[in-house]
Design an enzyme around this catalytic site. Structure first.
Site, PDB file in Angstrom:
ATOM      1  N   ARG A 134      -9.207   0.845   9.379  1.00  0.00           N
ATOM      2  CA  ARG A 134      -8.827  -0.530   9.720  1.00  0.00           C
ATOM      3  C   ARG A 134      -9.912  -1.218  10.538  1.00  0.00           C
ATOM      4  O   ARG A 134      -9.759  -2.387  10.883  1.00  0.00           O
ATOM      5  CB  ARG A 134      -7.543  -0.501  10.538  1.00  0.00           C
ATOM      6  CG  ARG A 134      -6.261  -0.782   9.735  1.00  0.00           C
ATOM      7  CD  ARG A 134      -5.103  -0.610  10.699  1.00  0.00           C
ATOM      8  NE  ARG A 134      -3.898  -1.292  10.376  1.00  0.00           N
ATOM      9  CZ  ARG A 134      -2.839  -0.729   9.797  1.00  0.00           C
ATOM     10  NH1 ARG A 134      -2.890   0.505   9.361  1.00  0.00           N
ATOM     11  NH2 ARG A 134      -1.735  -1.420   9.632  1.00  0.00           N
ATOM     12  N   ARG A 137      -0.137  -8.499  13.826  1.00  0.00           N
ATOM     13  CA  ARG A 137      -0.694  -7.546  12.848  1.00  0.00           C
ATOM     14  C   ARG A 137      -1.597  -8.263  11.856  1.00  0.00           C
ATOM     15  O   ARG A 137      -2.653  -7.742  11.463  1.00  0.00           O
ATOM     16  CB  ARG A 137       0.442  -6.802  12.126  1.00  0.00           C
ATOM     17  CG  ARG A 137       1.053  -5.727  13.008  1.00  0.00           C
ATOM     18  CD  ARG A 137       2.483  -5.411  12.619  1.00  0.00           C
ATOM     19  NE  ARG A 137       2.609  -4.680  11.384  1.00  0.00           N
ATOM     20  CZ  ARG A 137       3.747  -4.608  10.678  1.00  0.00           C
ATOM     21  NH1 ARG A 137       4.821  -5.233  11.075  1.00  0.00           N
ATOM     22  NH2 ARG A 137       3.785  -3.905   9.574  1.00  0.00           N
ATOM     23  N   ARG A 143      11.973  -5.949   4.408  1.00  0.00           N
ATOM     24  CA  ARG A 143      11.790  -4.575   3.953  1.00  0.00           C
ATOM     25  C   ARG A 143      12.571  -3.543   4.763  1.00  0.00           C
ATOM     26  O   ARG A 143      12.808  -3.711   5.945  1.00  0.00           O
ATOM     27  CB  ARG A 143      10.287  -4.300   3.909  1.00  0.00           C
ATOM     28  CG  ARG A 143       9.712  -3.257   4.750  1.00  0.00           C
ATOM     29  CD  ARG A 143       8.244  -3.081   4.429  1.00  0.00           C
ATOM     30  NE  ARG A 143       7.469  -2.987   5.660  1.00  0.00           N
ATOM     31  CZ  ARG A 143       6.178  -2.736   5.702  1.00  0.00           C
ATOM     32  NH1 ARG A 143       5.498  -2.611   4.585  1.00  0.00           N
ATOM     33  NH2 ARG A 143       5.571  -2.643   6.850  1.00  0.00           N
ATOM     34  N   LYS A 200       0.834  -1.215   0.000  1.00  0.00           N
ATOM     35  CA  LYS A 200       0.000   0.000   0.000  1.00  0.00           C
ATOM     36  C   LYS A 200       0.867   1.263   0.000  1.00  0.00           C
ATOM     37  O   LYS A 200       0.623   2.193  -0.759  1.00  0.00           O
ATOM     38  CB  LYS A 200      -0.925   0.016   1.237  1.00  0.00           C
ATOM     39  CG  LYS A 200      -1.845  -1.186   1.352  1.00  0.00           C
ATOM     40  CD  LYS A 200      -2.818  -1.055   2.525  1.00  0.00           C
ATOM     41  CE  LYS A 200      -2.181  -1.021   3.891  1.00  0.00           C
ATOM     42  NZ  LYS A 200      -1.520  -2.287   4.311  1.00  0.00           N
ATOM     43  N   ARG A 244      11.710  -1.105  10.203  1.00  0.00           N
ATOM     44  CA  ARG A 244      10.699  -0.771  11.205  1.00  0.00           C
ATOM     45  C   ARG A 244      10.785  -1.730  12.384  1.00  0.00           C
ATOM     46  O   ARG A 244      10.962  -2.930  12.202  1.00  0.00           O
ATOM     47  CB  ARG A 244       9.308  -0.861  10.577  1.00  0.00           C
ATOM     48  CG  ARG A 244       8.920   0.405   9.853  1.00  0.00           C
ATOM     49  CD  ARG A 244       7.633   0.262   9.126  1.00  0.00           C
ATOM     50  NE  ARG A 244       6.546  -0.351   9.885  1.00  0.00           N
ATOM     51  CZ  ARG A 244       5.301  -0.417   9.456  1.00  0.00           C
ATOM     52  NH1 ARG A 244       4.999   0.093   8.279  1.00  0.00           N
ATOM     53  NH2 ARG A 244       4.379  -0.983  10.180  1.00  0.00           N
TER      54      ARG A 244
HETATM   55  P1  AMP Z   1       1.167   0.583   9.200  1.00  0.00           P
HETATM   56  O1  AMP Z   1       2.324   1.489   8.970  1.00  0.00           O
HETATM   57  O2  AMP Z   1      -0.041   0.984   8.418  1.00  0.00           O
HETATM   58  O3  AMP Z   1       1.530  -0.869   9.017  1.00  0.00           O
HETATM   59  O4  AMP Z   1       0.753   0.746  10.749  1.00  0.00           O
HETATM   60  C1  AMP Z   1       1.675   0.454  11.788  1.00  0.00           C
HETATM   61  C2  AMP Z   1       0.927   0.301  13.111  1.00  0.00           C
HETATM   62  O5  AMP Z   1       0.268   1.532  13.449  1.00  0.00           O
HETATM   63  C3  AMP Z   1      -0.188  -0.744  13.124  1.00  0.00           C
HETATM   64  O6  AMP Z   1       0.307  -2.056  13.382  1.00  0.00           O
HETATM   65  C4  AMP Z   1      -1.072  -0.224  14.257  1.00  0.00           C
HETATM   66  O7  AMP Z   1      -0.492  -0.492  15.533  1.00  0.00           O
HETATM   67  C5  AMP Z   1      -1.002   1.286  14.044  1.00  0.00           C
HETATM   68  N1  AMP Z   1      -2.053   1.766  13.099  1.00  0.00           N
HETATM   69  C6  AMP Z   1      -1.853   2.314  11.863  1.00  0.00           C
HETATM   70  N2  AMP Z   1      -3.018   2.664  11.299  1.00  0.00           N
HETATM   71  C7  AMP Z   1      -3.987   2.335  12.183  1.00  0.00           C
HETATM   72  C8  AMP Z   1      -5.405   2.424  12.163  1.00  0.00           C
HETATM   73  N3  AMP Z   1      -6.067   2.920  11.096  1.00  0.00           N
HETATM   74  N4  AMP Z   1      -6.089   1.981  13.259  1.00  0.00           N
HETATM   75  C9  AMP Z   1      -5.439   1.491  14.334  1.00  0.00           C
HETATM   76  N5  AMP Z   1      -4.098   1.353  14.417  1.00  0.00           N
HETATM   77  C10 AMP Z   1      -3.364   1.770  13.347  1.00  0.00           C
END
Ligand code: AMP
Length: 218
Positions: free
Chosen positions: A87, A171, A126, A13, A160
């Site tokens: 989400r 996740r 990554r 994404k 990360r």
């Molecule tokens: P991402 O970079 O999108 O993979 O997000 C990293 C982490 O941020 C996720 O594993 C969640 O802990 C938190 N996170 C990101 N977006 C959301 C969301 N829309 N709702 C809840 N937690 C989020």
């Protein structure tokens, strides 16, 4: 035009959102990036979310919707790409209400389909450029031999903290329990298009361009 990129962690994404920013001047709204910024800033909210993110669990709807609300209210030029948001069903409802209240529409929801084994392999391989955030992957898009980011020339790259197998399992579980119901939700709203997220990056770009072309109002 406002779109959602929907898919599990590692579906690509972020990579696709960055391409749309560069080629179409759209605005990427990544709640993951916003939360990482909050975490690094050391604010109260940052401290709360840091622990949740490290475990791979979801941050509360209230915090995330608050972050998105601020951005939507300030407007988005050629449109928003929602990356990693919504989400949960509550976030999806909130997004619909926020867009409606600000006279905006949701034009497409693109589900990037990938299989779970590929995700684990992708995520543990990554890294991102510390300068500009360009995403690299040891398997599909390695850091160039000269050690310089192709986008900005920076020579530092980071992984990360939550890109490890333990956190990824959580996740993925969060995705299947709380986010995957959005596929049915947006299908029922007639917004959903599925594309093959496992294809080459350029092929995925073309699939997304096709969806956006079809979604452009005449
Ligand atoms: P991402 O970079 O999108 O993979 O997000 C990293 C982490 O941020 C996720 O594993 C969640 O802990 C938190 N996170 C990101 N977006 C959301 C969301 N829309 N709702 C809840 N937690 C989020």
């Amino acid at each position: 035009m406002n779109i959602i990129l929907l898919g599990p962690p590692g579906a690509g994404k972020g990579t696709q959102a960055r391409h749309l920013v560069e080629t179409r001047g759209m605005v990427q709204l990544s709640t993951g990036d916003m939360l990482r910024e909050a975490k690094d800033s050391g604010t109260e909210m940052g401290k709360i979310v840091a622990e949740v993110m490290a475990k791979g669990e979801l941050v509360t709807d209230e915090i995330v919707i608050g972050l998105i609300r601020e951005k939507i209210e300030t407007g988005g030029g050629s449109g928003f790409i929602f990356d990693g948001f919504p989400r949960t069903l509550a976030q999806a409802d909130a997004l619909g209400e926020l867009l409606e209240a600000t006279g905006q529409t949701l034009d497409a929801v693109i589900e990037m389909e990938v299989d779970d084994e590929a995700l684990v392999a992708r995520i543990t391989a990554r890294s991102t450029c510390a300068g500009c955030g360009e995403v690299y992957n040891d398997l599909t898009k390695p850091i160039p031999d000269d050690g310089k980011c192709t986008n900005c020339g920076h020579t530092e790259f980071k992984r990360r903290a939550d890109d490890n197998e333990d956190s990824l399992r959580t996740r993925l579980m969060e995705y299947y329990k709380k986010t995957s119901p959005l596929i049915g939700y947006y299908y029922a709203k007639d917004h959903l298009t599925r594309i093959d997220g496992l294809a080459e990056i350029a092929t995925v770009q073309q699939s997304i361009a096709g969806v956006l072309g079809a979604a452009t109002p005449a």
